[in-house]
Design an enzyme around this catalytic site. Sequence first.
Site, mmCIF file in Angstrom:
data_model
loop_
_atom_site.group_PDB
_atom_site.id
_atom_site.type_symbol
_atom_site.label_atom_id
_atom_site.label_comp_id
_atom_site.label_asym_id
_atom_site.label_seq_id
_atom_site.Cartn_x
_atom_site.Cartn_y
_atom_site.Cartn_z
ATOM 1 N N LYS A 185 1.169 -1.604 -0.300
ATOM 2 C CA LYS A 185 -0.092 0.056 0.132
ATOM 3 C C LYS A 185 0.966 0.943 -0.102
ATOM 4 O O LYS A 185 2.329 0.922 0.548
ATOM 5 C CB LYS A 185 -0.496 -0.013 0.899
ATOM 6 C CG LYS A 185 -1.907 -1.022 0.708
ATOM 7 C CD LYS A 185 -2.891 -1.237 1.601
ATOM 8 C CE LYS A 185 -4.757 -1.959 1.718
ATOM 9 N NZ LYS A 185 -5.486 -1.403 3.244
ATOM 10 N N ARG A 207 -3.165 -10.353 5.476
ATOM 11 C CA ARG A 207 -3.923 -9.870 3.872
ATOM 12 C C ARG A 207 -2.508 -10.057 3.383
ATOM 13 O O ARG A 207 -2.622 -8.860 3.299
ATOM 14 C CB ARG A 207 -5.570 -9.576 4.322
ATOM 15 C CG ARG A 207 -5.947 -9.319 3.158
ATOM 16 C CD ARG A 207 -7.071 -8.380 2.914
ATOM 17 N NE ARG A 207 -7.618 -8.685 1.236
ATOM 18 C CZ ARG A 207 -7.605 -8.095 0.478
ATOM 19 N NH1 ARG A 207 -7.215 -6.708 0.350
ATOM 20 N NH2 ARG A 207 -8.174 -7.861 -0.567
#
Length: 274
Positions: free
Chosen positions: A221, A255
């Site tokens: 991210k 995740r």
Amino acid sequence: MTINCKGKLIDLSSPKVMGILNITPDSFYDGGFYKDQTKIFNQVEKMLTEGATFIDIGAYSSRPNADHVSEDEELKRILPIVNSILVEFPEILLSIDTFRSNVAKACIESGATMINDISAGRLDDKMLQTIANLHVPYIMMHMRGNPKTMQKLTDYDDLVKDILFYFSERIGAAKALGIIDIIVDPGFGFAKTLEQNFELLNNLELFKIIEKPLLVGVSRKSMIYKTLETSAKDALNGTSVLNTVALQKGANILRVHDVKEAVECVKLVESLSS
């Protein structure tokens, strides 16, 4: 700390890894890559072989400013993939990344295992009742607004306290309907600035007060690649660093896009505490 997946109890006191399979054309990292069945099967097999306990499939990109996708289009994208994966890998534990109750219902009825909802039921007022009816584990994430508006909604009185209050209300609503297996995701990158993401990670151990399994999704991210002044493609090392921190602060599920490296993080952190 266990969740019931198709009658099988999964012990989350030992952290597990959830592999990401995006079948959207516009996801921030792997958008458009898994278009044909062979590539999908190869990637699923790779992630399972590398140690993923769950595979999370999404057909609606939740990146900032993502394009709207109709419910019909989401179903058209995801259902054939769910069905074909379950034929090829009948024992797989599939998580469905959706905020729509009709998509959740259709995928669970096709054999998926759990629902991963970025909105914790706030974008579809039928979602919580649907989950209660389906008797499946439910991942509820913290977000404000929707993917198009969330990055303008980053003004908090007290970031961690506000998120904890959000989960208190959402968990209460879910429990009132009889939902048992609830997992919380603080929502890194969703309605949070770069600095807020690190503040959240730095205080992650405070989420133990919720007494629910904690899922962390920081894989590749912008909090990583913007800080390192690189790109999502080159953010694997940074992802492993932050996954390690998350595990040390109590994460039960990671995740990730890169399963092998996440499994290695789990093994090494568990060796520290053994």
